[in-house]
Write an enzyme that holds these catalytic residues in place. Structure first.
Site, PDB file in Angstrom:
ATOM      1  CD  GLN A  44      43.225  34.321  25.943  1.00 41.46           C
ATOM      2  OE1 GLN A  44      44.094  33.983  25.130  1.00 41.46           O
ATOM      3  NE2 GLN A  44      43.492  35.156  26.937  1.00 41.46           N
ATOM      4  CG  ASP A  98      35.642  36.888  26.863  1.00 36.76           C
ATOM      5  OD1 ASP A  98      36.458  37.316  26.012  1.00 36.76           O
ATOM      6  OD2 ASP A  98      35.922  36.789  28.073  1.00 36.76           O
ATOM      7  CB  CYS A 105      41.301  36.798  35.633  1.00 42.38           C
ATOM      8  SG  CYS A 105      42.436  38.112  36.041  1.00 42.38           S
ATOM      9  CG  HIS A 123      39.149  36.698  32.127  1.00 41.02           C
ATOM     10  ND1 HIS A 123      38.889  37.944  32.659  1.00 41.02           N
ATOM     11  CD2 HIS A 123      40.496  36.614  32.023  1.00 41.02           C
ATOM     12  CE1 HIS A 123      40.031  38.583  32.855  1.00 41.02           C
ATOM     13  NE2 HIS A 123      41.023  37.794  32.489  1.00 41.02           N
ATOM     14  CE  LYS A 154      43.459  39.195  26.647  1.00 43.47           C
ATOM     15  NZ  LYS A 154      44.333  38.877  27.765  1.00 43.47           N
TER      16      LYS A 154
HETATM   17  N1  PLP Z   1      38.303  37.362  28.628  1.00 43.11           N
HETATM   18  C1  PLP Z   1      39.299  36.479  28.515  1.00 43.11           C
HETATM   19  C2  PLP Z   1      38.986  35.073  28.114  1.00 43.11           C
HETATM   20  C3  PLP Z   1      40.608  36.892  28.759  1.00 43.11           C
HETATM   21  O1  PLP Z   1      41.612  36.007  28.648  1.00 43.11           O
HETATM   22  C4  PLP Z   1      40.851  38.232  29.115  1.00 43.11           C
HETATM   23  C5  PLP Z   1      42.224  38.689  29.433  1.00 43.11           C
HETATM   24  O2  PLP Z   1      43.094  37.924  29.743  1.00 43.11           O
HETATM   25  C6  PLP Z   1      39.775  39.111  29.197  1.00 43.11           C
HETATM   26  C7  PLP Z   1      38.527  38.645  28.952  1.00 43.11           C
HETATM   27  C8  PLP Z   1      39.962  40.533  29.570  1.00 43.11           C
HETATM   28  O3  PLP Z   1      40.649  41.217  28.577  1.00 43.11           O
HETATM   29  P1  PLP Z   1      41.098  42.725  28.830  1.00 43.11           P
HETATM   30  O4  PLP Z   1      41.914  42.705  30.088  1.00 43.11           O
HETATM   31  O5  PLP Z   1      41.884  43.089  27.635  1.00 43.11           O
HETATM   32  O6  PLP Z   1      39.849  43.519  28.998  1.00 43.11           O
END
Ligand code: PLP
Length: 400
Positions: free
Chosen positions: A197, A194, A358, A117, A220
């Site tokens: 998900q 990260d 993203c 992402h 999430k």
């Molecule tokens: N990393 C992954 C794999 C994501 O799917 C997301 C959000 O969709 C994020 C990071 C970013 O999360 P946040 O917007 O809650 O900071």
């Protein structure tokens, strides 16, 4: 499963019963989470840590109880390894700026993957501009799996960190973090995961994974927006330099010299999202009461039905067929733009996400401008997947 716990399902989308297939963007909230936040504001609210009156002590205790709940939820060894941040995004930026940037020399390398992402790409890219870091990228195979042979070849004496997602927000692929961390550690390189998900789809044990950092967002995990968690292994605390200055993150302040609090306080400057922390605690209690394994089994069952239904649709291509995967499936319908698919589904009451999610480098890798993403939560049902399938057949008819 537990659908009635979520008041949002009493509402409609375009005057049709809401079919919410966008939990990977943000999960809906159960009543217990909404109630916990309301209750906290109604009966226990005050600023925390500095108050000497009972109400503030109560609020502080509730906030700190969330830290303990998170520690137990992700099996961290020590309470001070849990840092509250605003989101996954902030957690990753924190590691980039406090742990990597101060020690980085031009030419040092960060390994990321092609399925990240943007929030696990841009903070590292900024270091290429700020200090001359070099990004090394683990390729993604056609199946949607990381190329693990290539991963091993990317390390050099200049590698400073591996930053990789636990589960892809587009492909659904679950990466073998434990193995990847072992390989990195054999070369003396720490690993940031990260977990945005993964956290909602499987039991997460950071001690077993043996990662050095693990980031996730409460929203999430059926919790509120505004709060996230950075797990930071104790081994690194002394090396993590202050990142944002302000109240609470200090020991003593004069104009000549400031000394800083220990982790986690060092990274919790200013008034934190107190009520969101209370909501996160309620969310953890909620998913724990159902059981992460049970939730995962429900989603895997739906995932099977979803993949089989999609495969039966003409000229539909699933992007990322590798298993194991979380309940996230992306696809393109040949000849129909993803946004058009999303619009037809919306009119049928079905909420999916379309676009690049993203993850622009991943779109380039699969040579698609955009994909339709269906993502599952504990409240979804087989009937909803049938409705989605009918709507996709309708889309085919509408667009020929
Ligand atoms: N990393 C992954 C794999 C994501 O799917 C997301 C959000 O969709 C994020 C990071 C970013 O999360 P946040 O917007 O809650 O900071």
């Amino acid at each position: 499963m537990k659908r009635d716990d979520f008041p949002i399902f009493k509402t409609t989308n375009r005057n049709k019963p809401l079919i919410y297939l966008d939990s990977a963007a943000s999960a809906q909230k159960p009543q217990v989470v909404i109630d916990a936040i309301q209750q906290f504001y109604s009966s226990d609210y005050a600023n925390i840590h500095r108050g000497i009156y009972e109400l503030s002590e109560r609020a502080t205790a509730a906030y700190e109880a969330t830290r303990l709940a998170v520690q137990q939820f992700i099996h961290a060894k020590s309470l001070d390894e849990i840092i509250f941040v605003s989101s996954t995004t902030e957690a990753i930026n924190l590691v980039a700026q406090s742990f990597i940037r101060p020690y980085l020399k031009a030419g040092d390398e960060i390994i990321v993957s092609a399925m990240e992402h943007h929030s696990n790409i841009v903070p590292w890219y900024l270091l290429t501009e700020q200090c001359g870091a070099v990004l090394k990228v683990i390729p993604v195979l056609d199946s949607g799996e990381l190329d693990h042979d290539a991963y091993q070849q990317l390390f050099s004496s200049r590698t400073k960190l591996v930053a990789v997602t636990h589960a892809s927000n587009v492909l659904g692929t679950i990466n073998p973090i434990k193995d990847m961390a072992r390989i990195a550690h054999e070369k003396g390189v720490p690993v940031l995961v990260d977990g945005a998900q993964a956290i909602v789809h499987m039991p997460v044990d950071v001690s077993d994974l043996d990662c050095d950092f693990y980031a996730f967002s409460a929203h999430k995990l059926y919790g509120p927006t505004g709060i996230g968690v950075l797990y930071a292994k104790k081994q690194w605390h002394d090396k993590m330099l202050p990142y944002q200055g302000g109240g609470e993150m200090i020991e003593t302040v004069s104009f000549d010299r400031i000394t800083f609090a220990d982790v986690p306080k060092r990274f919790e400057a200013g008034t934190p999202p107190i009520a969101s922390a209370i909501g996160l605690h309620a969310a953890i209690d909620y998913v724990s009461s159902i059981g992460m394994e049970k939730m995962a089994a429900h989603e895997q069952q739906l995932l099977q039905v979803l993949e089989a239904s999609l495969q039966a649709i003409a000229n539909l291509r699933i992007i990322g067929t590798h298993h194991p995967k979380v309940g996230v499936v992306s696809f393109v319908l040949d000849g129909i733009h993803a946004h058009d698919v999303g619009s037809v589904l919306d009119h049928e009451g079905i909420a999916v996400r379309v676009g690049h999610h993203c993850a622009m480098p991943l779109m380039t890798r699969f040579d698609v401008p955009a994909v339709v993403r269906v993502s599952l939560g504990l409240y979804n049902t087989e009937q909803e997947i049938e409705a989605l399938t009918r709507a996709l057949h309708l889309t085919r008819k509408v667009f020929g």
